[in-house]
Scaffold this motif. Sequence first.
Motif, short mmCIF file in Angstrom:
data_model
loop_
_atom_site.label_atom_id
_atom_site.label_comp_id
_atom_site.label_asym_id
_atom_site.label_seq_id
_atom_site.Cartn_x
_atom_site.Cartn_y
_atom_site.Cartn_z
N GLU A 209 -18.41 -64.41 -4.13
CA GLU A 209 -17.06 -63.88 -3.97
C GLU A 209 -16.37 -63.63 -5.31
O GLU A 209 -15.16 -63.81 -5.45
N ALA B 22 -8.86 -69.30 -1.55
CA ALA B 22 -9.61 -68.99 -0.32
C ALA B 22 -11.06 -68.65 -0.64
O ALA B 22 -11.98 -69.10 0.05
N ARG B 23 -11.28 -67.88 -1.71
CA ARG B 23 -12.65 -67.53 -2.09
C ARG B 23 -13.43 -68.77 -2.52
O ARG B 23 -14.59 -68.94 -2.13
N VAL C 133 -12.89 -71.87 -1.62
CA VAL C 133 -13.13 -72.69 -0.44
C VAL C 133 -14.31 -72.14 0.35
O VAL C 133 -15.17 -72.90 0.80
N ARG C 134 -14.38 -70.83 0.50
CA ARG C 134 -15.52 -70.24 1.23
C ARG C 134 -16.84 -70.48 0.51
O ARG C 134 -17.85 -70.79 1.15
N ALA D 263 -9.49 -68.41 4.72
CA ALA D 263 -10.87 -68.89 4.56
C ALA D 263 -11.57 -69.08 5.91
O ALA D 263 -12.73 -69.47 5.95
#
Length: 180
Positions: A17, A114-115, A117-118, A151
């Motif tokens: 990401e 969010a990136r 966490v993913r 996420a």
Amino acid sequence: MSSITSPFPEQIALSGEGLVLRPWTESDLAAMPELFDHPDIAYWTPIASPFDAAAARARLDRSRRLRAEGTALLLALTVDGGAPLGEVMVRRAPEGTEIGYAVGPAHRGQGLAARAVRVMAAYAFEQLGVEQVILELEAENAASVAVAERAGFALLDVPLITGEDKGRAYALQTWGLRRP
């Protein structure tokens, strides 16, 4: 679940990401106060406050100890393996495999949390073999609720986690993401 005592790899870098998540190093110590010495981080997280050079050294040492114990993996959030923009963590705990994060104030609004966490969730699913990862956050923390939603996490129907940190009472919701 993986054994609590199995250490995380000393050399690890997670990519995806547009990010590279890597271990904290000595060269990051000077940048850490700029990332973590902020009222938002002091309020919403258990990270030390004020966050100065001594706190940076303690966090680096703690990250190495937790990695070696197999309890948690705290990684610098970067776009290219260079300058840290924040931190993402995965922690093995009785209540579940938890992800946490903090993004430095100068680096917010770019979707980094969010990136990250993913990417960390994918690591937990693929390398740790877990079926679900969780985020624990306060409902009033609108930015973290937005990260959880972006996420792909969903609010779980479990009791709130209550406690006190830095003289402030908190009630944490648990958000979950299941293995795809």
